[in-house]
Enzyme design. Sequence first.
Site, mmCIF file in Angstrom:
data_model
loop_
_atom_site.group_PDB
_atom_site.id
_atom_site.type_symbol
_atom_site.label_atom_id
_atom_site.label_comp_id
_atom_site.label_asym_id
_atom_site.label_seq_id
_atom_site.Cartn_x
_atom_site.Cartn_y
_atom_site.Cartn_z
ATOM 1 N N LYS A 1 0.815 -1.093 0.417
ATOM 2 C CA LYS A 1 -0.268 -0.026 0.342
ATOM 3 C C LYS A 1 1.120 1.295 0.581
ATOM 4 O O LYS A 1 2.328 0.799 0.650
ATOM 5 C CB LYS A 1 -0.846 -0.102 1.296
ATOM 6 C CG LYS A 1 -1.546 1.070 0.966
ATOM 7 C CD LYS A 1 -3.330 0.593 -0.210
ATOM 8 C CE LYS A 1 -3.819 -0.441 0.483
ATOM 9 N NZ LYS A 1 -4.948 -0.862 -0.144
ATOM 10 N N THR B 1 -3.065 -6.039 0.593
ATOM 11 C CA THR B 1 -2.753 -4.271 0.427
ATOM 12 C C THR B 1 -3.650 -4.477 1.555
ATOM 13 O O THR B 1 -3.154 -2.620 2.329
ATOM 14 C CB THR B 1 -2.186 -3.625 -0.967
ATOM 15 O OG1 THR B 1 -3.718 -3.687 -1.457
ATOM 16 C CG2 THR B 1 -1.845 -4.138 -1.834
ATOM 17 N N ARG C 1 27.066 34.586 -8.788
ATOM 18 C CA ARG C 1 25.611 34.533 -9.015
ATOM 19 C C ARG C 1 24.974 34.348 -8.373
ATOM 20 O O ARG C 1 24.745 33.940 -6.650
ATOM 21 C CB ARG C 1 25.616 33.657 -10.377
ATOM 22 C CG ARG C 1 26.317 31.760 -9.559
ATOM 23 C CD ARG C 1 26.245 30.588 -9.952
ATOM 24 N NE ARG C 1 26.686 30.148 -9.152
ATOM 25 C CZ ARG C 1 26.986 28.677 -10.007
ATOM 26 N NH1 ARG C 1 26.409 28.157 -11.491
ATOM 27 N NH2 ARG C 1 27.489 27.472 -9.423
ATOM 28 N N GLN D 1 28.820 21.551 -6.995
ATOM 29 C CA GLN D 1 29.924 19.771 -7.360
ATOM 30 C C GLN D 1 30.368 20.154 -5.568
ATOM 31 O O GLN D 1 31.139 19.520 -4.711
ATOM 32 C CB GLN D 1 30.216 19.751 -8.078
ATOM 33 C CG GLN D 1 30.112 18.893 -9.750
ATOM 34 C CD GLN D 1 29.523 20.284 -10.728
ATOM 35 O OE1 GLN D 1 29.433 21.682 -9.903
ATOM 36 N NE2 GLN D 1 29.463 19.854 -11.354
ATOM 37 N N HIS E 1 18.407 28.087 -12.235
ATOM 38 C CA HIS E 1 18.696 29.014 -12.836
ATOM 39 C C HIS E 1 17.832 30.518 -12.448
ATOM 40 O O HIS E 1 17.112 30.138 -13.052
ATOM 41 C CB HIS E 1 18.785 29.164 -14.465
ATOM 42 C CG HIS E 1 20.216 27.830 -14.513
ATOM 43 N ND1 HIS E 1 21.014 27.432 -14.050
ATOM 44 C CD2 HIS E 1 19.861 26.494 -14.814
ATOM 45 C CE1 HIS E 1 22.316 26.407 -13.570
ATOM 46 N NE2 HIS E 1 20.940 25.830 -14.399
HETATM 47 O O1 LIG Z 1 27.757 24.709 -10.619
HETATM 48 C C1 LIG Z 1 27.710 24.500 -11.170
HETATM 49 N N1 LIG Z 1 28.535 23.196 -12.111
HETATM 50 C C2 LIG Z 1 28.024 22.811 -13.294
HETATM 51 O O2 LIG Z 1 28.205 21.419 -13.277
HETATM 52 C C3 LIG Z 1 27.763 23.955 -13.701
HETATM 53 N N2 LIG Z 1 26.751 23.615 -15.101
HETATM 54 N N3 LIG Z 1 26.769 25.118 -15.849
HETATM 55 N N4 LIG Z 1 26.475 25.866 -14.503
HETATM 56 C C4 LIG Z 1 26.551 24.969 -13.623
HETATM 57 N N5 LIG Z 1 26.938 25.515 -12.006
#
Ligand SMILES: O=c1[nH]c(=O)c2nn[nH]c2[nH]1
Length: 295
Positions: A10, A57, A176, A228, A256
């Site tokens: 469920k 279920t 940014r 990353q 973005h």
């Molecule tokens: O932080 C980011 N990692 C990316 O791999 C990436 N690619 N475009 N903008 C990005 N900004």
Amino acid sequence: ASLAAARYGKDNVRVYKVHRDEKTQTQTVTEMTVCCLLEGDIETSYTEADNKPVVATDTVKNTIYILAKQNPVDPPELYGAILAAHFPTKYSHIHAAHVNIIVHRWTRINIDGKPHPHSFLRDGDETRNVEVTFRRNEGFTITSKIGGLLVLKSTGSAFHGFHRDEYTTLKETWDRILSTEVDAQWTWKRYQSIAQVKADATTFDKTFEAARNTTLKIFAEDNSASVQATMYKMCEKILAEAPGVEAVEYALPNKHYFEIDLSWHKGLKNTGKDAEVYAPQSGPNGLIKCRVVRK
Ligand SMILES: O=c1[nH]c(=O)c2nn[nH]c2[nH]1
């Protein structure tokens, strides 16, 4: 043809439980959405229309409510383990159960600076989630999660030095907006018994708070070179803080916000260091994922 895999149960079982503390006249509430799927000697219900092995279920749903009544629902890791272990324990032909729990936020309301005894508010779509798999003779695999935590920083994020070639148009930026929805999870060392899970009950709560605080602190304070790089720091810190955790995973969308060139209107400056009005994008979005383990 042959049945390669099968599990059923469920989903979307909504559960609310109240705890009434008579001494303090304070009430505490938990609201969660539960999915519980079973695995076992159920092949013939698929291949031969044989319903004898099927624990309905509807029975699974009833069991979710009964076990929520008879056991604590907090921490969700413990309730999830109790629920997952119930089925292979009671039904010899069921060998494993997969439980997913989404715990929704009911944050106690402060009235005139005092926490109200029985009033709560939904402060965001953020959830605390848990995934528990119990397999007979193998024990419990428990994963704890943060979901739907929306965060944005208006600066303190850069992205430059990335690979450029004839397919690349993205401009480098040293300043940014970074906006994402945190999907973080950490997987615990395998547990062999409910008693072992119960012994760690406070650790699950403490680790959730620590992981959430670590995520927010590093998100805010890291002068981010990329999604990353920032998410890796979060994973490292959580692993360092939680010895019982074997692996940490993040999946972060990069939502973005595009600059809008308004110079066509009387030379209005709104790009680069003059950018103030942006166009938030629903998509496409970057999606950055990682899994970090101990060395
Ligand atoms: O932080 C980011 N990692 C990316 O791999 C990436 N690619 N475009 N903008 C990005 N900004």
